[in-house]
Design a protein around this motif. Sequence first.
Motif, PDB file in Angstrom:
ATOM      1  N   UNK A 304      13.193  50.923  65.553  1.00 38.24           N
ATOM      2  CA  UNK A 304      13.564  52.412  65.963  1.00 38.24           C
ATOM      3  C   UNK A 304      12.157  52.764  65.562  1.00 38.24           C
ATOM      4  N   UNK A 305      11.599  52.904  66.314  1.00 41.25           N
ATOM      5  CA  UNK A 305       9.975  53.912  65.984  1.00 41.25           C
ATOM      6  C   UNK A 305       9.360  54.862  66.824  1.00 41.25           C
ATOM      7  N   UNK A 306       9.223  56.112  67.097  1.00 38.06           N
ATOM      8  CA  UNK A 306       8.369  56.996  68.600  1.00 38.06           C
ATOM      9  C   UNK A 306       7.053  57.786  68.046  1.00 38.06           C
ATOM     10  N   UNK A 307       6.194  57.354  68.468  1.00 38.86           N
ATOM     11  CA  UNK A 307       4.638  57.971  68.378  1.00 38.86           C
ATOM     12  C   UNK A 307       4.604  58.758  69.284  1.00 38.86           C
ATOM     13  N   UNK A 308       3.745  59.531  69.151  1.00 38.48           N
ATOM     14  CA  UNK A 308       3.545  61.196  69.737  1.00 38.48           C
ATOM     15  C   UNK A 308       2.488  61.356  70.099  1.00 38.48           C
ATOM     16  N   UNK A 309       1.881  62.331  70.765  1.00 39.10           N
ATOM     17  CA  UNK A 309       1.171  63.907  70.277  1.00 39.10           C
ATOM     18  C   UNK A 309       1.431  64.532  71.149  1.00 39.10           C
ATOM     19  N   UNK A 310       0.673  66.323  70.468  1.00 30.26           N
ATOM     20  CA  UNK A 310       1.008  67.294  71.774  1.00 30.26           C
ATOM     21  C   UNK A 310      -0.473  67.437  71.913  1.00 30.26           C
ATOM     22  N   UNK A 311      -0.711  67.349  73.225  1.00 35.18           N
ATOM     23  CA  UNK A 311      -2.235  68.246  73.583  1.00 35.18           C
ATOM     24  C   UNK A 311      -3.226  67.152  73.178  1.00 35.18           C
ATOM     25  N   UNK A 312      -4.217  68.068  72.446  1.00 35.83           N
ATOM     26  CA  UNK A 312      -5.582  67.965  71.502  1.00 35.83           C
ATOM     27  C   UNK A 312      -4.964  68.004  70.148  1.00 35.83           C
ATOM     28  N   UNK A 313      -4.230  68.596  69.412  1.00 36.04           N
ATOM     29  CA  UNK A 313      -3.446  69.005  68.195  1.00 36.04           C
ATOM     30  C   UNK A 313      -3.492  68.082  67.123  1.00 36.04           C
ATOM     31  N   UNK A 314      -4.447  68.251  66.131  1.00 34.04           N
ATOM     32  CA  UNK A 314      -4.583  66.860  65.954  1.00 34.04           C
ATOM     33  C   UNK A 314      -3.168  65.705  64.891  1.00 34.04           C
TER      34      UNK A 314
END
Length: 382
Positions: A304-314
């Motif tokens: 039960x894991x979801x990993x993401x990024x938002x644009x190039x935001x650190x």
Amino acid sequence: MIYLDNAATTRTKPPAVAQAVMEALSSYGNCGRGGHEGALSAARTIYETREKIAILLGCPRVDHVCFTQNSTQALNIAISGLLGPGDHILSTDLEHNSVLRPLYRLREQGAAVDFVPADKRGRLDYGAFERLLRPETRAVVCTHASNLTGDAVDIARVGRFAKKHGLLFILDASQTAGVLPIDMTALGVDTVCFTGHKSLLGPQGTGGLCLREGLEIRPFAVGGTGVQSYSESQPAEYPTRLEAGTLNGHGLAGLNAALDFLNEAGLEAVCAREDALARRFYEGVRDLPGVTVYGDFTAPLRAPIVTLNIGDWDSAEVSDELAERFQIATRPGAHCAPRLHRALGTEDQGAVRFSWSCSSTEEETDAAVEAVRILAREAAEA
């Protein structure tokens, strides 16, 4: 605080866990170090906990459940105790440093290690197991599910490969024990390494390894066991062979209570609930502009894991925003999974991991979706 960092440790434990620890703290002596009631109470609870772990993970013998401080210690015991110079080991790009660093240390001592690669979505190339095989290949060491993406490994397929070629199969079940079904005997697993403080809902400082019958592991540490005190060698019998020193009886009392909770709730129900929450979040964020979600969500079973990024935001900055502005706890950075970050192309940026437990709610999940939506909009407008 909305706590969505359960892949690191579950924060909300069943009330019976804390109660069991408190009662143990005020009544237990040292297991195996006396015939008085305090020592016997500790011994009984620890044996009961072995029984429940053996049933949960399909371990053929109760005395082949050996307790450790965590899965990291268990993996070190298994890897260093079964493998050595001259051996060739197969592992994967999905691994945590608890697998990677013991393997790298073995490589420095004269072993060889190859890694089954993952693609940019984190999917393993299963055909590489056969391609990387050598005459001196001795073992496969792999995770059951990535702590970064939640993607589950087809361990039945890996088990068949290991059996076909007469290889040892060491499984890291840190992210799956207590949430995904594991029957080590049916799957052809020689050693399952687990931790108590994640999906098993127990205290930190608990974990262990389950061994198939007939497996011979060199002790990682030697010392007091309460038996055979005049012998200059560590006792050969399990579990004392791998349990030098005083066990964490207080923590194992808590783990025992946590296992009762999971057995009453039902593993299938727990798995379904956590999976539904993670997929609810995934569906809410997957199409947001600027949001990149990692992993394969077409698989029927996953952690039960979801990993993401938002644009190039650190990723660390995103996680700080989630904590400070929205009171949502997540885990940014590298997650002790360097090879998979390189495969995903997130080595510099890291990623933000959201992870659920059976105490998480739909309302918390929806609040997390809304927070990501707000941050994604702000990133696009910046």
